[in-house]
Design a protein around this motif. Sequence first.
Motif, PDB file in Angstrom:
ATOM      1  N   VAL A 183      -2.904  -1.924  35.133  1.00 21.66           N
ATOM      2  CA  VAL A 183      -3.287  -2.263  33.761  1.00 21.66           C
ATOM      3  C   VAL A 183      -2.191  -1.882  32.773  1.00 21.66           C
ATOM      4  CG1 VAL A 183      -5.007  -1.851  31.957  1.00 21.66           C
ATOM      5  CG2 VAL A 183      -5.715  -1.927  34.338  1.00 21.66           C
ATOM      6  N   LYS A 184      -1.952  -2.756  31.812  1.00 25.22           N
ATOM      7  CA  LYS A 184      -1.106  -2.411  30.675  1.00 25.22           C
ATOM      8  C   LYS A 184      -1.871  -2.782  29.408  1.00 25.22           C
ATOM      9  CE  LYS A 184       1.591  -6.669  30.717  1.00 25.22           C
ATOM     10  NZ  LYS A 184       2.926  -7.239  30.834  1.00 25.22           N
ATOM     11  N   GLU A 185      -1.395  -2.296  28.291  1.00 21.70           N
ATOM     12  CA  GLU A 185      -2.092  -2.543  27.030  1.00 21.70           C
ATOM     13  C   GLU A 185      -2.201  -4.035  26.766  1.00 21.70           C
ATOM     14  OE1 GLU A 185      -0.574  -0.285  23.780  1.00 21.70           O
ATOM     15  OE2 GLU A 185      -0.699   1.596  24.870  1.00 21.70           O
ATOM     16  N   GLY A 186      -3.370  -4.446  26.309  1.00 22.52           N
ATOM     17  CA  GLY A 186      -3.620  -5.844  26.007  1.00 22.52           C
ATOM     18  C   GLY A 186      -4.333  -6.602  27.111  1.00 22.52           C
ATOM     19  N   MET A 187      -4.515  -5.983  28.292  1.00 26.53           N
ATOM     20  CA  MET A 187      -5.211  -6.641  29.394  1.00 26.53           C
ATOM     21  C   MET A 187      -6.719  -6.500  29.235  1.00 26.53           C
ATOM     22  SD  MET A 187      -3.005  -5.750  32.737  1.00 26.53           S
ATOM     23  CE  MET A 187      -2.403  -7.229  33.480  1.00 26.53           C
ATOM     24  N   TYR A 188      -7.449  -7.477  29.762  1.00 27.26           N
ATOM     25  CA  TYR A 188      -8.903  -7.499  29.684  1.00 27.26           C
ATOM     26  C   TYR A 188      -9.469  -6.902  30.971  1.00 27.26           C
ATOM     27  CZ  TYR A 188     -13.479  -9.231  28.303  1.00 27.26           C
ATOM     28  OH  TYR A 188     -14.785  -9.320  27.907  1.00 27.26           O
ATOM     29  N   VAL A 189     -10.292  -5.869  30.856  1.00 28.68           N
ATOM     30  CA  VAL A 189     -10.845  -5.175  32.018  1.00 28.68           C
ATOM     31  C   VAL A 189     -12.348  -4.966  31.867  1.00 28.68           C
ATOM     32  CG1 VAL A 189      -8.723  -3.932  32.540  1.00 28.68           C
ATOM     33  CG2 VAL A 189     -10.414  -2.878  31.086  1.00 28.68           C
ATOM     34  N   VAL A 190     -12.976  -4.688  33.002  1.00 32.07           N
ATOM     35  CA  VAL A 190     -14.376  -4.256  33.046  1.00 32.07           C
ATOM     36  C   VAL A 190     -14.379  -2.890  33.710  1.00 32.07           C
ATOM     37  CG1 VAL A 190     -16.660  -4.708  33.989  1.00 32.07           C
ATOM     38  CG2 VAL A 190     -15.240  -6.601  33.260  1.00 32.07           C
ATOM     39  N   VAL A 191     -15.019  -1.908  33.072  1.00 32.51           N
ATOM     40  CA  VAL A 191     -15.089  -0.563  33.625  1.00 32.51           C
ATOM     41  C   VAL A 191     -16.546  -0.148  33.796  1.00 32.51           C
ATOM     42  CG1 VAL A 191     -12.862   0.188  32.721  1.00 32.51           C
ATOM     43  CG2 VAL A 191     -14.886   0.508  31.341  1.00 32.51           C
ATOM     44  N   GLY A 192     -16.788   0.630  34.829  1.00 39.40           N
ATOM     45  CA  GLY A 192     -18.113   1.157  35.083  1.00 39.40           C
ATOM     46  C   GLY A 192     -18.063   2.670  35.147  1.00 39.40           C
ATOM     47  N   GLY A 193     -19.042   3.318  34.552  1.00 45.86           N
ATOM     48  CA  GLY A 193     -19.058   4.775  34.552  1.00 45.86           C
ATOM     49  C   GLY A 193     -20.211   5.335  33.761  1.00 45.86           C
ATOM     50  N   GLN A 194     -20.018   6.557  33.266  1.00 47.70           N
ATOM     51  CA  GLN A 194     -21.063   7.250  32.527  1.00 47.70           C
ATOM     52  C   GLN A 194     -20.474   7.940  31.309  1.00 47.70           C
ATOM     53  OE1 GLN A 194     -22.592   9.925  35.475  1.00 47.70           O
ATOM     54  NE2 GLN A 194     -23.761   8.328  36.514  1.00 47.70           N
ATOM     55  N   TRP A 195     -21.346   8.279  30.360  1.00 48.59           N
ATOM     56  CA  TRP A 195     -20.941   8.988  29.146  1.00 48.59           C
ATOM     57  C   TRP A 195     -20.957  10.485  29.398  1.00 48.59           C
ATOM     58  CZ3 TRP A 195     -19.131   6.198  25.183  1.00 48.59           C
ATOM     59  CH2 TRP A 195     -19.463   4.851  25.144  1.00 48.59           C
ATOM     60  N   ASN A 196     -19.986  11.213  28.846  1.00 49.77           N
ATOM     61  CA  ASN A 196     -20.012  12.668  28.934  1.00 49.77           C
ATOM     62  C   ASN A 196     -20.562  13.256  27.627  1.00 49.77           C
ATOM     63  OD1 ASN A 196     -17.884  12.613  27.102  1.00 49.77           O
ATOM     64  ND2 ASN A 196     -16.359  13.406  28.515  1.00 49.77           N
ATOM     65  N   ALA A 197     -20.572  14.573  27.526  1.00 49.24           N
ATOM     66  CA  ALA A 197     -21.165  15.243  26.359  1.00 49.24           C
ATOM     67  C   ALA A 197     -20.374  14.981  25.076  1.00 49.24           C
ATOM     68  CB  ALA A 197     -21.249  16.748  26.608  1.00 49.24           C
ATOM     69  N   ARG A 198     -19.099  14.656  25.196  1.00 55.07           N
ATOM     70  CA  ARG A 198     -18.262  14.405  24.015  1.00 55.07           C
ATOM     71  C   ARG A 198     -18.228  12.936  23.604  1.00 55.07           C
ATOM     72  NH1 ARG A 198     -12.893  18.131  24.731  1.00 55.07           N
ATOM     73  NH2 ARG A 198     -13.976  20.112  24.852  1.00 55.07           N
ATOM     74  N   GLU A 253     -23.230   2.442  33.649  1.00 49.91           N
ATOM     75  CA  GLU A 253     -23.073   1.447  32.592  1.00 49.91           C
ATOM     76  C   GLU A 253     -21.731   0.740  32.753  1.00 49.91           C
ATOM     77  OE1 GLU A 253     -23.889   2.520  28.529  1.00 49.91           O
ATOM     78  OE2 GLU A 253     -24.895   4.326  29.223  1.00 49.91           O
ATOM     79  N   THR A 254     -21.621  -0.448  32.168  1.00 46.21           N
ATOM     80  CA  THR A 254     -20.360  -1.175  32.188  1.00 46.21           C
ATOM     81  C   THR A 254     -19.929  -1.505  30.767  1.00 46.21           C
ATOM     82  OG1 THR A 254     -21.452  -3.313  32.407  1.00 46.21           O
ATOM     83  CG2 THR A 254     -20.795  -2.217  34.436  1.00 46.21           C
ATOM     84  N   ILE A 255     -18.628  -1.516  30.579  1.00 45.65           N
ATOM     85  CA  ILE A 255     -18.029  -1.898  29.298  1.00 45.65           C
ATOM     86  C   ILE A 255     -16.904  -2.857  29.620  1.00 45.65           C
ATOM     87  CG2 ILE A 255     -16.726  -1.083  27.298  1.00 45.65           C
ATOM     88  CD1 ILE A 255     -18.093   1.599  27.597  1.00 45.65           C
ATOM     89  N   LYS A 256     -16.769  -3.911  28.836  1.00 45.75           N
ATOM     90  CA  LYS A 256     -15.657  -4.827  29.045  1.00 45.75           C
ATOM     91  C   LYS A 256     -14.944  -5.085  27.732  1.00 45.75           C
ATOM     92  CE  LYS A 256     -18.971  -8.577  29.338  1.00 45.75           C
ATOM     93  NZ  LYS A 256     -19.436  -9.689  30.153  1.00 45.75           N
ATOM     94  N   GLY A 257     -13.646  -5.278  27.833  1.00 45.14           N
ATOM     95  CA  GLY A 257     -12.850  -5.523  26.646  1.00 45.14           C
ATOM     96  C   GLY A 257     -11.369  -5.350  26.916  1.00 45.14           C
ATOM     97  N   THR A 258     -10.610  -5.329  25.841  1.00 43.61           N
ATOM     98  CA  THR A 258      -9.160  -5.234  25.920  1.00 43.61           C
ATOM     99  C   THR A 258      -8.711  -3.775  25.846  1.00 43.61           C
ATOM    100  OG1 THR A 258      -9.020  -7.364  24.809  1.00 43.61           O
ATOM    101  CG2 THR A 258      -7.021  -6.064  24.892  1.00 43.61           C
ATOM    102  N   VAL A 259      -7.804  -3.399  26.725  1.00 47.20           N
ATOM    103  CA  VAL A 259      -7.306  -2.026  26.807  1.00 47.20           C
ATOM    104  C   VAL A 259      -6.216  -1.804  25.763  1.00 47.20           C
ATOM    105  CG1 VAL A 259      -6.074  -0.380  28.269  1.00 47.20           C
ATOM    106  CG2 VAL A 259      -7.813  -1.851  29.248  1.00 47.20           C
ATOM    107  N   SER A 260      -6.278  -0.647  25.112  1.00 46.82           N
ATOM    108  CA  SER A 260      -5.220  -0.245  24.185  1.00 46.82           C
ATOM    109  C   SER A 260      -5.048   1.267  24.259  1.00 46.82           C
ATOM    110  CB  SER A 260      -5.549  -0.673  22.758  1.00 46.82           C
ATOM    111  OG  SER A 260      -6.732  -0.050  22.314  1.00 46.82           O
TER     112      SER A 260
END
Length: 91
Positions: A44-59, A2-9
Amino acid sequence: METIKGTVSKIKMLSFTASPLLRFTIGTTNCLIAKHSLNFLGDVKEGMYVVVGGQWNARKQFVVQKYAVYGKTRIMLDMDHYRQSIKVVQK
């Protein structure tokens, strides 16, 4: 994957081992990155816009396997700032 995009904080280092574990937030999603975590800190620093790809864990945390920064990375911005300061000093 899956991919998620947004601002890092809220970037936080959770473990100080050979490959550090980082926690950060994109919107309201908690993300973890272990693979390439040192590169992530450099890019990356806080406030930057990124796209990440990965998977969900049990938590219900998103475990990042790949990431990309929109625009310039942190290192690129630092180099631009350094070059501009040298030009000002030379004039």
